[in-house]
Design a protein around this motif. Structure first.
Motif, PDB file in Angstrom:
ATOM      1  N   MET A  26      -2.125  -2.358  -7.557  1.00 44.55           N
ATOM      2  CA  MET A  26      -2.903  -1.757  -6.480  1.00 44.55           C
ATOM      3  C   MET A  26      -2.980  -2.696  -5.271  1.00 44.55           C
ATOM      4  O   MET A  26      -2.974  -3.915  -5.442  1.00 44.55           O
ATOM      5  N   SER A  32       1.479   8.418  -0.341  1.00 41.59           N
ATOM      6  CA  SER A  32       1.063   9.475  -1.265  1.00 41.59           C
ATOM      7  C   SER A  32       1.823  10.772  -1.022  1.00 41.59           C
ATOM      8  O   SER A  32       1.978  11.584  -1.931  1.00 41.59           O
ATOM      9  N   MET A  70      -3.051   5.403  -7.548  1.00 42.79           N
ATOM     10  CA  MET A  70      -2.918   6.537  -6.639  1.00 42.79           C
ATOM     11  C   MET A  70      -1.688   7.378  -6.958  1.00 42.79           C
ATOM     12  O   MET A  70      -1.685   8.597  -6.750  1.00 42.79           O
ATOM     13  N   SER A  85       0.834  -1.210   0.000  1.00 42.01           N
ATOM     14  CA  SER A  85       0.000   0.000   0.000  1.00 42.01           C
ATOM     15  C   SER A  85       0.866   1.256   0.000  1.00 42.01           C
ATOM     16  O   SER A  85       0.568   2.226  -0.701  1.00 42.01           O
ATOM     17  N   ALA A  93       1.553   3.796  -3.676  1.00 43.43           N
ATOM     18  CA  ALA A  93       1.099   5.185  -3.715  1.00 43.43           C
ATOM     19  C   ALA A  93       2.054   6.113  -4.450  1.00 43.43           C
ATOM     20  O   ALA A  93       1.669   7.209  -4.820  1.00 43.43           O
ATOM     21  N   LEU A 136      -5.291   1.852   3.939  1.00 40.55           N
ATOM     22  CA  LEU A 136      -5.543   3.287   3.816  1.00 40.55           C
ATOM     23  C   LEU A 136      -4.441   4.110   4.487  1.00 40.55           C
ATOM     24  O   LEU A 136      -3.937   5.087   3.910  1.00 40.55           O
ATOM     25  N   GLY A 170      -9.627   9.505  -6.254  1.00 35.75           N
ATOM     26  CA  GLY A 170      -9.229   8.457  -5.306  1.00 35.75           C
ATOM     27  C   GLY A 170     -10.161   7.266  -5.323  1.00 35.75           C
ATOM     28  O   GLY A 170      -9.767   6.153  -4.979  1.00 35.75           O
ATOM     29  N   SER A 192      -1.182   3.803   2.423  1.00 36.35           N
ATOM     30  CA  SER A 192      -1.351   4.474   1.126  1.00 36.35           C
ATOM     31  C   SER A 192      -1.243   5.986   1.293  1.00 36.35           C
ATOM     32  O   SER A 192      -0.631   6.679   0.474  1.00 36.35           O
ATOM     33  N   THR A 193      -1.850   6.492   2.361  1.00 38.45           N
ATOM     34  CA  THR A 193      -1.821   7.936   2.609  1.00 38.45           C
ATOM     35  C   THR A 193      -0.395   8.405   2.883  1.00 38.45           C
ATOM     36  O   THR A 193       0.044   9.434   2.357  1.00 38.45           O
ATOM     37  N   ARG A 213      -9.605   7.287  -1.303  1.00 42.12           N
ATOM     38  CA  ARG A 213      -9.081   5.923  -1.207  1.00 42.12           C
ATOM     39  C   ARG A 213      -9.804   5.147  -0.120  1.00 42.12           C
ATOM     40  O   ARG A 213     -10.022   3.946  -0.254  1.00 42.12           O
ATOM     41  N   ARG A 237     -12.854   3.516  -1.329  1.00 43.32           N
ATOM     42  CA  ARG A 237     -12.544   2.396  -2.219  1.00 43.32           C
ATOM     43  C   ARG A 237     -12.167   1.137  -1.441  1.00 43.32           C
ATOM     44  O   ARG A 237     -12.696   0.058  -1.685  1.00 43.32           O
ATOM     45  N   MET A 256      -7.291  12.302  -0.234  1.00 47.46           N
ATOM     46  CA  MET A 256      -6.770  10.947  -0.366  1.00 47.46           C
ATOM     47  C   MET A 256      -7.430  10.004   0.643  1.00 47.46           C
ATOM     48  O   MET A 256      -7.806   8.878   0.309  1.00 47.46           O
TER      49      MET A 256
END
Length: 198
Positions: A38, A69, A125, A28, A32, A62, A119, A65-66, A150, A153, A146
């Protein structure tokens, strides 16, 4: 040429590993800003294997991923500055700068909702993070978008797998190659549209 199915099948092996949550966090995070796949490819089998942990898995994905990002955002910002001379030599810089100026002219809430929508779509991403860094979206608005985009999702996917069980995972396994290439085709079409038609 099969690209996405082998990655998905490797992720199935990782999903059953005792360190699966760490693998999910790593995938994750790196997805990003650079990885071509993914984290959903791990989320689906992990949720199927332990349905009661669906919210935990979505939250791990999440959160990392954040964090990833932010690196993607910095790559977009600094990478664009480094690439400007090359883009100028190619003759692309004036049109790119004009498009960036147009995006910068949007209000903060317009940019926020644009990012939230992005997102949620099956767009990697990293592209959203890079573009946000290039445009210079305010970091708080970028991170909030984000998390919401995300988050919808990953929680939706894990929730559907939790409810749909093995049938939902089998459908994903069957169609993963088509889904992956469809996403790439959409990205190519978007690039062509903005380059030649917009």
């Amino acid at each position: 040429m099969k690209l996405f199915k082998p990655i998905y099948e490797k992720a199935l092996v990782w999903a059953g590993h005792r360190l699966a949550e760490r693998y999910l966090a790593a995938v994750s995070f790196v997805e990003a800003f650079i990885l071509p796949t993914m984290p959903e490819i791990m989320l689906a089998p992990m949720t199927l294997a332990q349905p009661r942990k669906w919210a935990r898995y979505a939250t791990i994905s999440l959160a990392f991923s954040t964090l990833g990002s932010i690196i993607g955002y910095a790559m977009g910002h600094y990478g664009y500055q480094l690439a400007r001379p090359l883009l100028d030599d190619l003759g692309w810089l004036p049109s790119i700068d004009a498009y960036i100026a147009e995006l910068r002219g949007l209000g903060m809430w317009e940019v926020f909702w644009l990012l939230v929508g992005g997102g949620f779509l099956p767009i990697p991403m990293k592209f959203i993070a890079w573009a946000s860094g290039v445009v210079g979206v305010p970091l708080p608005a970028f991170l909030a978008a984000m998390v919401i985009g995300r988050g919808k999702r990953v929680y939706l996917l894990c929730g559907l797998i939790r409810l749909g069980g093995e049938r939902a995972e089998k459908a994903l396994h069957t169609w993963i190659e088509w889904i992956g290439w469809a996403v790439i085709a959409l990205i190519v079409l978007a690039v062509l549209y903005f380059k030649f038609l917009h």
